[in-house]
Design a protein around this motif. Structure first.
Motif, PDB file in Angstrom:
ATOM      1  N   THR A  76      -4.817   7.922   0.227  1.00  0.00           N
ATOM      2  CA  THR A  76      -4.051   6.920   0.968  1.00  0.00           C
ATOM      3  C   THR A  76      -3.014   6.326   0.032  1.00  0.00           C
ATOM      4  O   THR A  76      -3.302   6.095  -1.149  1.00  0.00           O
ATOM      5  CB  THR A  76      -4.964   5.824   1.554  1.00  0.00           C
ATOM      6  OG1 THR A  76      -4.161   4.836   2.227  1.00  0.00           O
ATOM      7  CG2 THR A  76      -5.780   5.145   0.466  1.00  0.00           C
ATOM      8  N   LYS A 135       0.600   3.685  -0.207  1.00  0.00           N
ATOM      9  CA  LYS A 135       1.546   2.722   0.352  1.00  0.00           C
ATOM     10  C   LYS A 135       2.546   2.377  -0.738  1.00  0.00           C
ATOM     11  O   LYS A 135       2.158   2.110  -1.881  1.00  0.00           O
ATOM     12  CB  LYS A 135       0.821   1.459   0.822  1.00  0.00           C
ATOM     13  CG  LYS A 135       1.731   0.428   1.473  1.00  0.00           C
ATOM     14  CD  LYS A 135       0.935  -0.778   1.959  1.00  0.00           C
ATOM     15  CE  LYS A 135       1.850  -1.810   2.623  1.00  0.00           C
ATOM     16  NZ  LYS A 135       1.100  -2.994   3.095  1.00  0.00           N
ATOM     17  N   GLU A 152       9.654   0.810   3.435  1.00  0.00           N
ATOM     18  CA  GLU A 152       8.258   0.830   3.030  1.00  0.00           C
ATOM     19  C   GLU A 152       7.560   1.955   3.773  1.00  0.00           C
ATOM     20  O   GLU A 152       7.718   2.086   4.987  1.00  0.00           O
ATOM     21  CB  GLU A 152       7.582  -0.504   3.336  1.00  0.00           C
ATOM     22  CG  GLU A 152       6.149  -0.592   2.846  1.00  0.00           C
ATOM     23  CD  GLU A 152       5.518  -1.938   3.115  1.00  0.00           C
ATOM     24  OE1 GLU A 152       4.794  -2.066   4.126  1.00  0.00           O
ATOM     25  OE2 GLU A 152       5.767  -2.872   2.325  1.00  0.00           O
ATOM     26  N   GLN A 179       4.006   4.680   4.327  1.00  0.00           N
ATOM     27  CA  GLN A 179       2.558   4.850   4.228  1.00  0.00           C
ATOM     28  C   GLN A 179       2.224   6.324   4.435  1.00  0.00           C
ATOM     29  O   GLN A 179       2.893   7.023   5.191  1.00  0.00           O
ATOM     30  CB  GLN A 179       1.835   4.013   5.279  1.00  0.00           C
ATOM     31  CG  GLN A 179       2.105   2.524   5.188  1.00  0.00           C
ATOM     32  CD  GLN A 179       1.438   1.760   6.312  1.00  0.00           C
ATOM     33  OE1 GLN A 179       0.213   1.753   6.443  1.00  0.00           O
ATOM     34  NE2 GLN A 179       2.235   1.113   7.140  1.00  0.00           N
TER      35      GLN A 179
END
Length: 418
Positions: free
Chosen positions: A133, A135, A144, A146
């Motif tokens: 994961t 970010k 931004e 993810q």
């Protein structure tokens, strides 16, 4: 510490970055050949084609190694450009327990965690699970992103000579659509952090799921066979505001953006099988390979365009955004594409002392159907190609070799643009 394959390819001679469509996918040229402008260069994953459709940038969480087949050498294993082919090899399950968790923290609010776990389930079955994961922010305003990766795999030893393996991969990436920096009067006079889009567009979401199933059997010390099937589903959805390509960007407050909504989806299923024989006769080792490959690829492309939707003021230093219109706008693309292909290949390599002699031949046949739902028109195309390959290598020592090779490659063009 590479987290995407572009972190690796930057260090490979002859490989250069190309337009990655606002960071939405991987795109590189190999020896100057850039491949398809929408889907990028020829790329394989465990020997299966992995570049059809719209793929999120590949993540390294489940990658063991990356192989570079430069020149037309890769044509034996699939459709490729003359510049070469890249093959991604994923991590395999092990019959020993290994577990790790890795965390990364970097500039621009970069945070990442990755899990790698493998162990035997019983004497014949082992698993591996890779999860990541991520970010992160950007030096660009309003950006931004993810990313989520889940990659399970299984290895089942039916006997000492027969193995079945499964590789799954699920990737989701969410990020705003950012075309980059515009030129004003032919010069870059803008602050590079300025975002030239609509911050309210939200994210463009890419989802990829891949399933590969392989059967491998060793008949004897000389004969072995492999066969496998792979399925891949891709989708790309979201809004993106940008300057039209013909727009002349000025320092005035009349810079207008168009907003596009994209909804692309595809399904790709393929089958491969090969038979290999390795024979040793005194100082000569002969490796003979036969194979067959077939695939069907389908893609739906829907694109809406809404013109003059956002006005950007004070574009040079501190842009402000005024939304003039909302909605999808006009349907400008509604296409369906289907590709069907079949290929046969054979290769023979003779090793005699420090010499290697190689010959190969591949036959491809492709049928493409493109339907434009906007005007109810369709285009059909059938094509075929014969790709020969010959080469000689002399091994000077363990570190050096000289070779000469000649070959051709073949890759059909897609009928869908973006």
């Amino acid at each position: 510490n590479a987290v995407k394959i572009e972190d690796v390819l930057d260090y490979t001679s002859g490989v250069s970055r190309q337009n990655n469509f606002a960071g939405m996918w991987d795109n590189f040229s190999i020896r100057g050949f850039a491949g398809n402008e929408n889907t990028g260069m020829s790329l394989l994953k465990n020997g299966f084609a992995d570049n059809r459709g719209y793929n999120a940038p590949r993540d390294t969480a489940n990658i063991e190694s990356i192989e570079f087949l430069k020149g037309p050498s890769g044509s034996l294993y699939g459709n490729s450009e003359p510049g070469g082919t890249i093959n991604i090899v994923t991590k395999e399950p092990k019959f020993t327990s290994e577990h790790s968790i890795k965390t990364d923290v970097g500039s621009y609010d970069f945070y990442r965690m990755a899990l790698d776990s493998t162990a035997p389930i019983n004497d014949n079955l082992a698993y591996r699970l890779n999860v990541a994961t991520e970010k992160k922010g950007s030096f660009r305003d309003h950006i931004e992103s993810q990313r989520y990766v889940v990659a399970p795999s299984l290895l089942y030893a039916i006997s000492d000579d027969t193995f079945v393996s499964y590789m799954g991969e699920f990737i989701e990436q969410k990020a705003p659509f950012d075309r980059g920096i515009a030129l004003i009067d032919g010069k870059n006079v803008m602050n590079p952090k300025n975002f030239l889009g609509n911050p309210d567009d939200g994210d463009v979401t890419l989802k990829n799921q891949t399933h590969q199933l392989k059967l491998e059997h060793y008949f004897s010390d000389s004969w072995s066979s492999r066969m496998g099937v792979a399925y891949k589903n891709n989708s790309l959805k979201g809004f993106g505001s940008e300057f039209s390509p013909s727009t002349e960007v000025t320092t005035s407050s009349q810079n207008l953006l168009r907003t596009r909504y994209r909804d692309y989806s595809s399904d790709d299923i393929q089958f491969q099988a090969d038979l290999q024989n390795v024979t040793d006769i005194k100082d000569v080792t002969n490796t003979l390979l036969f194979g067959v490959e077939t695939y069907r690829f389908e893609q739906d492309s829907i694109l809406y365009t809404n013109k003059d939707t956002v006005r950007v003021d004070n574009i040079r230093s501190n842009p402000t955004y005024t939304v003039l219109k909302t909605g999808l706008g006009s349907l400008t693309t509604d296409k369906y594409e289907e590709q069907k292909g079949v290929a046969l290949f054979v290769q023979d390599e003779v090793a005699y002392k420090d010499f290697r002699f190689l010959t190969g031949l591949r036959y491809d046949e492709v049928r493409m159907d493109n339907v434009n739902h906007l005007d109810s028109s369709s285009v059909k195309q059938n094509d075929y190609a014969v790709s020969p390959r010959v080469g000689i290598t002399y091994l000077i020592d363990d570190m050096w070799s000289v070779y000469t090779t000649s070959g051709t490659s073949f890759r059909p063009n897609t009928g869908v643009d973006i």
